[in-house]
Every structure is written in structure tokens, then in C-alpha cells.
Scaffold this motif. Structure first.
Motif, PDB file in Angstrom:
ATOM      1  N   LYS A 131     -65.493   8.259 -57.162  1.00 30.60           N
ATOM      2  CA  LYS A 131     -66.651   8.870 -57.821  1.00 30.60           C
ATOM      3  C   LYS A 131     -66.548  10.390 -57.785  1.00 30.60           C
ATOM      4  O   LYS A 131     -66.892  11.080 -58.714  1.00 30.60           O
ATOM      5  CB  LYS A 131     -67.940   8.407 -57.156  1.00 30.60           C
ATOM      6  N   ASN A 132     -66.081  10.883 -56.649  1.00 32.74           N
ATOM      7  CA  ASN A 132     -65.966  12.325 -56.452  1.00 32.74           C
ATOM      8  C   ASN A 132     -64.616  12.587 -55.775  1.00 32.74           C
ATOM      9  O   ASN A 132     -64.519  12.471 -54.551  1.00 32.74           O
ATOM     10  CB  ASN A 132     -67.134  12.793 -55.571  1.00 32.74           C
TER      11      ASN A 132
ATOM     12  N   ASN B 271     -62.788  15.851 -63.322  1.00 32.66           N
ATOM     13  CA  ASN B 271     -61.751  16.418 -62.465  1.00 32.66           C
ATOM     14  C   ASN B 271     -60.358  15.869 -62.716  1.00 32.66           C
ATOM     15  O   ASN B 271     -59.384  16.580 -62.567  1.00 32.66           O
ATOM     16  CB  ASN B 271     -62.114  16.177 -60.999  1.00 32.66           C
TER      17      ASN B 271
ATOM     18  N   ASP C 299     -68.367  11.389 -63.266  1.00 32.81           N
ATOM     19  CA  ASP C 299     -67.877  12.553 -62.521  1.00 32.81           C
ATOM     20  C   ASP C 299     -66.358  12.597 -62.442  1.00 32.81           C
ATOM     21  O   ASP C 299     -65.749  13.640 -62.500  1.00 32.81           O
ATOM     22  CB  ASP C 299     -68.415  12.549 -61.082  1.00 32.81           C
TER      23      ASP C 299
END
Length: 116
Positions: free
Chosen positions: A25-26, A6, A2
């Protein structure tokens, strides 16, 4: 992964090189309480940041604002302006806000480009 969606490869490599206490992770969620951003800045300005003053488990908006308030004092002292809307959007997990702020921190702390 993930994270790669981004953050740019350069940003990922930089973040990994800092050996942060939490795996990212996010980004939208992981940076929202300000703890990891404070940890990033502490790698460059250790004397300015007492990590024990920051709450790494906080989830309430008020506690997140406390963390950001502490961090913003250091950033201001060191000459990096972060607008209220920028960090408020990170707290609110707005799309792209955390990645934009990480980009700003990365460029400022590593000198790869003029600070925005």
C-alpha cells in the motif's frame, strides 16, 4: 491507489505476479523492515532464503537491521551489491529509497537491464 504513485506500472505488475504475503500500500513503509524484499528474492532463490528466519512484524530499527543483515548475505552471495546507505535509507523510510531498491531488485532478478 498509493502504490501507483511511487512504483512504475512494470514494477507493480512484477510485484503482483510474485503473490507476496502482504499487499503493498505504501512502499516506503511496507519495504522498510526487509521482509517483503526477502520474500521477493526468495521467489527466485528459494534455497537461499528461509522466510521463517525473518520477522515480518518488526518495527524497531534493530530488528529491521537483523532482517536486512540476513537478506544482504544472500544478495552478496548472489552477486548483487547493496550499499549500507541504500538499505539504511529504506529502513529510515527515506523518500524514494524503497522504490529505488525495488527498481534495482527488479532489474537484477528479471534481467531487464544490467544490475546497477
Amino acid at each position: 491507489d498509493d502504490m501507483a504513485i511511487n512504483l512504475s506500472r512494470v514494477q507493480i505488475k512484477w510485484l503482483l505476479s510474485l503473490s507476496l504475503s502482504h499487499a503493498i500500500k505504501n512502499p516506503k513503509r511496507d519495504f522498510s523492515n526487509g521482509y517483503l524484499c526477502a520474500e521477493i528474492v526468495s521467489r527466485y532463490y528459494q534455497g537461499d532464503i528461509s522466510m521463517h528466519s525473518f520477522d515480518d512484524k518488526c518495527t524497531s530499527a534493530n530488528k529491521k537491521r537483523d532482517n536486512w543483515g540476513l537478506l544482504l548475505k544472500v544478495l552478496k552471495k548472489r552477486g548483487l551489491a547493496v550499499g549500507a546507505q541504500e538499505w539504511e535509507d529504506v529502513i529510515a523510510c527515506e523518500e524514494g529509497a524503497a522504490v529505488a531498491l525495488i527498481d534495482k531488485l527488479h532489474k537484477w532478478l528479471t534481467g531487464s537491464g544490467a544490475p546497477l
